[in-house]
Write an enzyme that holds these catalytic residues in place. Structure first.
Site, PDB file in Angstrom:
ATOM      1  N   ILE A  58       0.835  -1.207   0.000  1.00  0.00           N
ATOM      2  CA  ILE A  58       0.000   0.000   0.000  1.00  0.00           C
ATOM      3  C   ILE A  58       0.863   1.247   0.000  1.00  0.00           C
ATOM      4  O   ILE A  58       0.557   2.236  -0.653  1.00  0.00           O
ATOM      5  CB  ILE A  58      -0.915   0.047   1.253  1.00  0.00           C
ATOM      6  CG1 ILE A  58      -1.784  -1.196   1.342  1.00  0.00           C
ATOM      7  CG2 ILE A  58      -1.788   1.287   1.219  1.00  0.00           C
ATOM      8  CD1 ILE A  58      -2.569  -1.284   2.635  1.00  0.00           C
ATOM      9  N   ASP A 175       3.834  12.840  14.424  1.00  0.00           N
ATOM     10  CA  ASP A 175       4.039  12.945  12.981  1.00  0.00           C
ATOM     11  C   ASP A 175       2.714  13.267  12.292  1.00  0.00           C
ATOM     12  O   ASP A 175       2.348  12.633  11.312  1.00  0.00           O
ATOM     13  CB  ASP A 175       4.643  11.641  12.441  1.00  0.00           C
ATOM     14  CG  ASP A 175       5.204  11.811  11.037  1.00  0.00           C
ATOM     15  OD1 ASP A 175       5.426  12.967  10.618  1.00  0.00           O
ATOM     16  OD2 ASP A 175       5.403  10.798  10.341  1.00  0.00           O
TER      17      ASP A 175
END
Lengths: 750, 244
Positions: A58, A175
């Site tokens: 992915i 993040d």
């Protein structure tokens, strides 16, 4: 190799002769080298991940490679993220990995992708099995699904709620950036999932951290979303996420991040950290005026300038101490902005506050126009007062709910007439406070009217001084036994009741009733309403038994004054029915409901009361086992509320939830799921997390999913339901227990 | 397996030896380096001589004499083209040496006054007898002996590294995991023995493999002088061992 002549034992794996040398006796040099060669690859070796069958890749980044996979034992699709072996180089990695995995397992929030498993492959590679999330990075999503400002902010609030949920559980994301916030279009509007929560990221200035920095910067190419303290390798706390959210909000609003025009590609870590510290972030509105090519054309500069600029810049302060202390306070500011209230990021100047006030009241007044028009049109205060008083009754609760809903609904366009109305109200108040020429009795009456109007608008702070001074003045000027004093006592009593001062409310209302009784029959209607208000205190204090005789008398008086079926009598009867129902006297209650509801249907002024009555009736019907009738009442209640409040409002959501529960109880699972989801979707837009109202929608949704065997979906819903019931319904052990048992069942069947 | 830092290739034993060769002043460090290299790699040469059907005692003398000449630097200027990598250099020069000695029908006695490598004759012969003679060319067999020697030294260095970190028992229990993937029960058993979780055990095995790879690289690095040579030599080592 043909080793038939060798006397060395052969490797049972590859057939090569084993070593007979001093330090490697019994080892197979061939296998040793082969496995040493095999290890560093970061790509999947599916055989190493027993329970997971690999699908397509992915994504790939500095923090590893992600594959679509099927967890065979549970037959579910997951995203399998293989973390870099480099992480293992830090000695305490495993300890941190396992600790964070335990934390992550507790993170169940609809806006956060679940971590199903944090494991180690046979080759020692750390991996995460994650909830597979469809959707696009939120900024990409906004390009393909352009939303108006409000829609963008509501989407952002969803992100805040998810991040705050994690922060409350001690997990920092570290993040946050568009590629980690995925948005998905759905029936009830777009929803978000935050992925990649703080797991397995080095906490401090580790060797592994440095290694990761290399690989990350090579892949990601930009530290646009990283706080200066994090880029510098220092300690970070939740405020590093606040910084990233500020950048993200800016990009969601105007299509570009504040430092997007800077190139960080070539810098070392130190240079990047310095650039982040020293480059002033530009406000989003400025990015908009400069017409960044990717900027969203849907938004106007004027929409973003001011509050939103300030919110973004505060979140992105270089100094963590200057930022919002928590994500929740940042979200509060966004909500305040949406409600046209002053935001904390903007210093309070008189001008700013007045601007806010006018904007906010434009909305408030539009919903309460009946009150306002009655007031604004008239210098004839008695007429105003009569109308205001009639409106007032015991509808404070509904008025408040109504206004909260309106604040959460789309803002109406600028309407000069409405603005003038509030100007009139403010001017009138000012005049009432400073006018020395007018007859003091008239002035007291004006204050009473203004105070009552503010009270009906839920502006209790504004109402309080007006009502208090009206009471004092009226008492001084007309004496302790006058009808005017009784009126003022009643208004002040209602204000106290609604602002949770029940003792004072009882005292004031009781005095008011005593006075009214001395003015019969002239005061028949007024006494009836005062008794109704006094009963309301009992209901608020959870003493429905005490309310019943008061309401019975109130109904008799109202019918005497206005005839059977008059507005006042219907309202008191409705309260009476509700109180009887609460006491379990359902047969008596049912008889009254059957009289009240048709009467209310016939009177458009009682629509609000009608929808509340229908809801109470449905409770009664459901308890008595007549689920079909309860369902019919709720269908009508939903429809009435939609007309009254608009489609996307909390009263509608609550009614939808109750409808879903009734359908669930009748085994109509499909309808139950649709209604419950529709309700939840509305609530997510309007309510803070873990609000009490979620109970009504989450309960049917959770139990319906459980019944349908969709335990994976049910579990997070139950988790939230348990949280809501524990917080708001701790006293009702049955309800809390029911939720907990549901959760246990969902987990057991998973 | 790329070398860790291609930019600054450190001085290696072999580069020390080669540099000292052009210097007029005897270099003690270079002499020690050469001694160590000889000590590490005498066996492949001995086995090579034995495969030329030179009897054990003469093969030993031949090897010792070769090292004596090497140490006295009289062989180092031979076969210049080959001297980049120790392995190629040694086999190239050793072949010439055997040819010379055979022609003279005269074996140099050991040493020429120098302390030479410790030569466990019995053990060398034991290893040699255990070796295959599968029809491969002597040069191929030399390369295989060489590779196995490198692996053996890397294992020894790894064991010492672990012992220094107080992880001797961990190494002893996990060394078999270095070569082969193990089934769940074996992993579980080892984890139980060491009192750690299976995940921790897998991580430990991974680390051990990683360190082994580094040791392997370090061993090979001592026999070359540039990063390119290191890579080529490592490739050669893997090809040699993984052939077929």
């Amino acid at each position: 190799m043909d080793d038939t002549m060798s006397s060395r034992p052969l490797c049972r794996h590859c057939g090569a002769p084993l070593s007979s040398r001093a330090s490697s006796t019994g080892d197979c040099p061939r296998c040793l080298v082969a496995s040493a060669l095999a290890a560093p690859s970061e790509d999947a070796a599916p055989a190493d991940f027993g329970d997971y069958a690999f699908g397509d890749e992915i994504g790939r980044g500095g923090m590893g490679v992600v594959y679509r996979a099927r967890q065979c034992s549970l037959d579910r699709e997951v995203a399998l993220k293989l973390l870099p072996f480099e992480l293992l180089e830090s000695e305490d990695f495993l300890e941190r990995f396992e600790r964070e995995a335990r934390l992550m397992a507790r993170l169940t929030h609809p806006g956060i992708a679940r971590v199903f498993e944090a494991g180690i492959s046979r080759r020692g590679q750390p991996f995460l099995a994650l909830e597979l999330v469809a959707g696009d990075p939120v900024t990409t999503f906004l390009r393909t699904h352009p939303l108006p400002l409000r829609g963008r902010l509501e989407l952002f609030l969803q992100i805040c709620e998810a991040v705050q949920h994690a922060h409350q559980r001690g997990i920092i994301h570290r993040d946050l950036k568009p590629s980690n916030v995925l948005a998905l279009a759905g029936e009830g509007g777009p929803s978000i999932k935050v992925i990649d929560f703080g797991l397995a990221r080095p906490a401090g200035d580790h060797a592994a951290d440095a290694a990761l920095w290399r690989s990350q910067s090579a892949v990601v190419g930009t530290p646009l979303y990283m706080s200066p303290e994090q880029a510098g390798g220092g300690d970070v706390d939740t405020r590093t996420d606040v910084y990233s959210l500020g950048v993200l909000l800016c990009e969601m609003l105007v299509g570009a991040a504040p430092l997007a025009d800077r190139s960080f590609s070539s810098g070392s870590r130190e240079e990047i950290a310095r650039a982040l510290r020293e480059t002033a972030a530009r406000p989003p509105s400025e990015l908009l005026t400069q017409g960044s090519p990717s900027a969203a054309p849907a938004l106007r500069v004027a929409e973003v300038r001011g509050d939103l600029d300030a919110i973004c810049l505060r979140a992105m302060s270089k100094d963590p101490a200057a930022r919002y202390a928590t994500v929740a306070t940042m979200a509060d500011d966004i909500r305040r902005h949406l409600a046209h209230e002053p935001v904390s990021a903007v210093p309070l100047t008189a001008h700013y506050r007045l601007g806010k006030y006018a904007r906010r009241h434009r909305i408030l007044l539009s919903v309460a126009s009946l009150v306002i028009l009655g007031f604004a049109g008239a210098a004839v205060f008695s007429a105003v007062q009569a109308r205001t008083a009639r409106l007032q009754r015991d509808r404070a609760e509904r008025v408040k709910a109504f206004l909260i809903d309106v604040l959460g609904a789309p803002a109406p366009g600028a309407d000069g007439r409405e603005v003038r109305v509030i100007d009139v109200l403010a001017k009138a108040r000012e005049r009432a406070e400073h006018d020395l020429r007018t007859d003091p009795i008239v002035l007291a009456e004006v204050r009473l009217t203004l105070g009552t109007t503010y009270y009906n608008l839920s502006l209790y702070d504004e109402a309080e001084p007006l009502l208090r001074s009206a009471l004092a003045e009226t008492r001084r000027l007309t004496g302790d036994r006058s009808i005017a004093t009784a009126e003022a006592l009643k208004a002040m009593g209602e204000q106290c009741n609604w602002t949770s001062r029940q003792d004072e409310a009882t005292k004031l209302l009781t005095e008011s009733i005593v006075i009214y009784r001395t003015h019969l029959p002239e005061s028949t209607a007024a006494l009836g309403r005062a008794l109704q208000s006094r009963a309301s205190v009992e209901i608020h204090s959870s003493r429905p038994l005490g309310a019943i005789p008061l309401l019975e008398e109130s109904v008799r008086l109202a019918e005497r004054a206005g005839g059977p079926g008059c507005v006042d009598s219907l309202v008191s009867m409705g309260d009476l029915a509700t109180s009887l129902d609460k006491l379990g006297r359902t047969n008596e209650a049912r008889v009254i409901f059957d009289k009240v509801i048709p009467g209310m249907r016939a009177n458009p002024a009682l629509l609000e009361n009608l929808s509340a009555m229908l809801s109470s009736l449905s409770d009664l019907l459901a308890e008595s086992g007549d689920l079909a009738a309860a369902e019919r009442a709720l269908v009508e209640s939903v429809a009435q509320r939609r007309i009254l409040y608009g489609d996307e409002t909390t009263p509608v959501a609550t009614a939808l939830g109750k409808l879903a529960w009734t359908r669930y109880q009748q085994g109509k699972y499909q309808g139950a799921e649709i209604d419950a989801r529709a309700g939840v979707t509305i609530q997510r837009k309007l309510l803070p997390p873990v609000a009490r109202e979620y109970f009504f929608t989450l309960r049917p949704l959770a139990f319906t999913l459980l019944k349908l065997g969709r335990t994976m979906e049910a579990e997070p819903v139950f988790v939230e339901l348990v949280e809501v019931t524990r917080r708001h319904m701790a006293a009702d052990a049955v309800i809390v227990k029911q939720a907990e048992q549901g959760l246990a069942e969902a987990r057991a069947e998973r | 397996m790329p070398p860790d830092s291609p930019a600054a290739f450190p001085e290696t034993r072999w580069s020390l030896v080669l540099r000292a060769q052009t210097s007029a002043v005897p270099d003690e460090r270079a002499r020690l380096a050469l001694d160590e290299l000889c000590a590490n790699y005498w066996y492949p040469l001995y086995a090579f001589a034995r495969r030329r059907e030179i009897p054990p005692a003469e093969a030993e003398d031949l090897t010792q004499g070769f090292f004596a000449l090497l140490v006295s630097r009289s062989l180092l200027d031979k076969a210049d083209r080959e001297r980049g990598r120790l392995r190629s250099f040694l086999i190239g020069v050793f072949k010439l040496h055997i040819a010379d000695e055979t022609r003279r029908e005269h074996r140099l006695r050991r040493g020429g006054g120098h302390a030479l490598v410790s030569f466990e004759h019995a053990q060398a012969e034991e290893w040699f007898v255990a070796e295959t003679a599968d029809g491969a060319a002597p040069e191929q067999l030399f390369d295989r002996d060489w590779a196995e020697t490198v692996v053996d030294h890397a294992m020894r260095a790894l064991e010492e590294e672990c012992a220094q970190k107080g992880k001797g028992p961990l190494f002893a229990r996990l060394r078999e995991f270095l070569s082969w993937e193990h089934a769940e029960p074996e992993v579980a058993a080892a984890a139980r023995d060491l009192g750690i979780t299976e995940g921790a055990l897998r991580v430990a095995v991974h680390r051990l493999r990683h360190n082994f790879r580094q040791q392997l690289q370090a061993q090979v690095a001592q026999t070359v002088t540039t990063p390119d040579e290191l890579q080529a030599e490592l490739d050669h080592l893997f090809r040699t061992l993984l052939r077929e």
